[in-house]
Design an enzyme around this catalytic site. Structure first.
Site, PDB file in Angstrom:
ATOM      1  N   ASP A  82      47.755 -62.014 -10.289  1.00 24.23           N
ATOM      2  CA  ASP A  82      47.392 -61.088 -11.093  1.00 24.23           C
ATOM      3  C   ASP A  82      48.089 -59.679 -10.423  1.00 24.23           C
ATOM      4  O   ASP A  82      47.943 -59.615  -9.345  1.00 24.23           O
ATOM      5  CB  ASP A  82      45.885 -60.586 -11.237  1.00 24.23           C
ATOM      6  CG  ASP A  82      45.921 -59.544 -12.339  1.00 24.23           C
ATOM      7  OD1 ASP A  82      45.904 -59.785 -13.650  1.00 24.23           O
ATOM      8  OD2 ASP A  82      45.337 -58.461 -11.662  1.00 24.23           O
ATOM      9  N   GLU A 111      52.430 -62.725 -11.982  1.00 18.97           N
ATOM     10  CA  GLU A 111      52.570 -61.832 -13.209  1.00 18.97           C
ATOM     11  C   GLU A 111      53.228 -60.264 -12.363  1.00 18.97           C
ATOM     12  O   GLU A 111      52.692 -59.975 -11.201  1.00 18.97           O
ATOM     13  CB  GLU A 111      51.083 -61.333 -13.694  1.00 18.97           C
ATOM     14  CG  GLU A 111      51.435 -60.110 -14.796  1.00 18.97           C
ATOM     15  CD  GLU A 111      50.253 -59.292 -15.006  1.00 18.97           C
ATOM     16  OE1 GLU A 111      49.911 -58.856 -16.068  1.00 18.97           O
ATOM     17  OE2 GLU A 111      49.321 -58.976 -13.877  1.00 18.97           O
TER      18      GLU A 111
HETATM   19  C1  GLC Z   1      46.803 -57.710 -15.349  1.00 14.69           C
HETATM   20  C2  GLC Z   1      45.859 -58.454 -16.125  1.00 14.69           C
HETATM   21  C3  GLC Z   1      45.116 -57.268 -16.982  1.00 14.69           C
HETATM   22  C4  GLC Z   1      44.398 -56.792 -16.210  1.00 14.69           C
HETATM   23  C5  GLC Z   1      45.024 -55.981 -14.952  1.00 14.69           C
HETATM   24  C6  GLC Z   1      44.094 -55.446 -13.710  1.00 14.69           C
HETATM   25  O1  GLC Z   1      47.788 -57.042 -15.714  1.00 14.69           O
HETATM   26  O2  GLC Z   1      46.493 -59.368 -16.902  1.00 14.69           O
HETATM   27  O3  GLC Z   1      44.342 -57.955 -18.059  1.00 14.69           O
HETATM   28  O4  GLC Z   1      43.532 -55.592 -16.684  1.00 14.69           O
HETATM   29  O5  GLC Z   1      46.002 -57.031 -14.232  1.00 14.69           O
HETATM   30  O6  GLC Z   1      43.534 -56.515 -12.952  1.00 14.69           O
END
Ligand code: GLC
Length: 526
Positions: free
Chosen positions: A242, A308
């Protein structure tokens, strides 16, 4: 995330035109990594990844929130879809300020989702059906309720420097402490929070309740490696990392970030008011992720590592760095968000823009790496709403048959749409922060509403009296049961495609675009 819900213009590829037959060899995609004997044609290259947002999938306890047993009960459904990997958004212990992305214990299951035994049963049941299971690793931050943060607040070693702490840069006329720099949180407002007890600020790139861990501290790196080991030793098949670009910040915390000058962002509290060269994509981040790759490669079976990174199409070179190189691989793939980033309205969709988006990834991807195609997720408006209801089947077809691994967000197989959620019913902090006038620009609730299983009350999501977010009113006609029963439907199309893509031809050969016009996007695999 809020940073990404902006409009963006497609850069059309002027060289594309009708009847160009442009070949793209994808043999290279299959090349074996020279330095890793184990890396054959890994299982995740043949699979479709299906993202489950656990709160919204299936509730078995009648409290209106989905749970692990609910997911387990629907594994046969997932298997029947022909997908190969189930990715679960966080089910770890959490006060749920950011619905599980604020973790108070990285190796425990939150009671709202069930128990560790429920998780073990889910994993076993999935494996019995031949499905792999992947979960989120949220390394950038913990919850402020995590024991590490509580001990860090109290300056209890070794936790004192587990988070990013800074002295005030000064004090204003009335004695209020001034933060070390101008950094803004992704969700809006200052990224620094003053703590009286320590007489220091801590950094939170997301909510105040999500303090940033200090990855310049080797002890924190070890802690996170132990978290990875814990889950992989249990039999997990991989992890989705993440918000990785936020992991490390510039060492000199007095460094301000530059103004973006974006005319669409007037509010100095908005993340887009600044650019972020000092809080994102620092070189150390790649080194740390590389260690995770090395750790995963010690296991006998291939483990999937997805990252991500960012929604900003301008940063494609940076995104590609997360693949690593053939000699020093990092992620199996950073998520390809170009179908999200390039398409905000129905009118953005043309044959040219689709071709541009496909080739943009393939042409920039490092040698020997594997593509992936994401149409939606829990942070983004659903494709039916963003790109058009009439296009859902075609877009599913496109991503399922392109070279690479497709990622399906729950409900996309039936073409679920965004749901209107009033301010009063809103849950997502990234929307609520902005108040009734602006919450809809940022809220992620519309794409997180319950899975539409059938036309019974609350769409078969729960047998309880209510659901944590409203069910879309269209559930009466738009649901799994209805589409399973119909002769022709989105879900039937989806299943045929997942069956078709198991054919060997989809894992080798060439890709060409015989006809591209404004109205036509076509490609052939041969
Ligand atoms: C990422 C997740 C999102 C979350 C953020 C903070 O972007 O996909 O849903 O709010 O991280 O952890």
């Amino acid at each position: 995330m809020s940073e990404s819900k902006k409009t963006c213009t497609i850069r059309e590829n002027s060289k594309s035109g009708p009847k160009t037959l442009e070949k793209r060899g994808i043999e290279a995609l299959q090349s074996e990594s020279k330095c890793n004997k184990k890396k054959k044609f890994e299982w995740w290259k043949r699979s479709v990844i299906y993202q489950v947002y656990p709160r919204s999938f299936r509730d078995t306890t009648k409290n209106g929130v989905g749970d692990i047993k609910g997911i387990t009960s629907r594994l046969p459904y997932l298997s029947s879809l022909g997908i190969g990997v189930v990715w679960l958004s966080p089910i770890f212990a959490s006060p749920m300020a950011d619905f599980g992305y604020d973790i108070s214990n990285f190796t425990a299951i939150d009671p709202i989702f069930g128990t560790m035994e429920d998780f073990d049963n889910l994993l076993q049941a999935a494996h019995d059906l031949g499905l792999k299971v992947v979960m989120d690793l949220v390394p950038n931050h913990s919850s402020d309720e995590h024991e590490w943060f509580q001990k860090s607040l109290a300056k209890e070693d070794p936790y004192t420097d587990y988070y990013v702490w800074s002295n005030a840069s000064g004090f204003d006329e009335v004695g209020n402490p001034l933060p070390p720099n101008n950094w803004i949180s992704v969700f809006g407002g200052p990224a620094w929070k003053w703590v009286e007890g320590r007489q220091q600020f801590y950094l939170h790139q997301f909510l105040e309740k999500q303090p940033d861990l200090n990855f310049r501290n080797p002890a924190v790196q070890t802690e996170m490696q132990n978290v990875i080991k814990f889950w992989i030793d249990k039999g997990l098949d991989g992890m989705r990392i993440d918000a990785i670009k936020h992991l490390v910040e510039v060492e000199d915390l007095s460094t301000d970030e530059p103004l973006s000058g974006d005319p669409n962002v007037q509010d100095p509290n908005e993340y887009g008011y600044l650019t972020h060269p000092y809080t994102t994509n620092q070189p150390e981040t790649l080194d740390i992720m590389r260690q995770w790759r090395i750790l995963l490669d010690q296991y006998p079976d291939s483990k999937l590592l997805m990252a991500e990174v960012t929604y900003s199409g301008e940063e494609i070179d940076l995104v590609m760095k997360y693949y690593g190189t053939e000699e020093e691989p990092i992620a199996d793939f950073p998520f390809n968000f170009n179908f999200i980033d390039n398409f905000h309205n129905r009118s953005d969709v043309t044959g040219f823009s689709l071709k541009f988006t496909v080739t943009e990834w393939l042409d920039n991807m490092p040698a020997g790496k594997w593509p992936n195609w994401v149409l939606g997720n829990h942070d983004q408006t659903r494709i039916a709403t963003r790109m058009g209801k009439d296009l859902v089947e075609a877009l599913n077809m496109m991503t399922l048959l392109l070279p690479g691994t497709p990622v399906t967000y729950y409900g996309e197989e039936i073409g679920m749409e965004d749901t209107f959620v009033s301010f009063e019913d809103s849950q997502d902090p990234s929307g609520c922060i902005w108040g009734p006038d602006r919450y809809m620009e940022f809220s992620r609730d519309p794409e997180r509403t319950p899975m539409q299983w059938d036309n019974s009350t609350l769409a078969g999501f729960t047998d309880g009296p209510s659901s944590w977010l409203p069910v879309n009113e269209n559930y009466v006609t738009l649901n799994v049961a209805q589409q399973e029963a119909a002769d022709q439907s989105c879900i039937k199309n989806y299943k045929q495609l997942t069956t078709l893509r198991k054919a060997e031809v989809f894992f080798s050969g060439e890709l060409a675009f015989p006809v591209i016009t404004n109205e036509i996007f076509s490609y052939v695999r041969f």
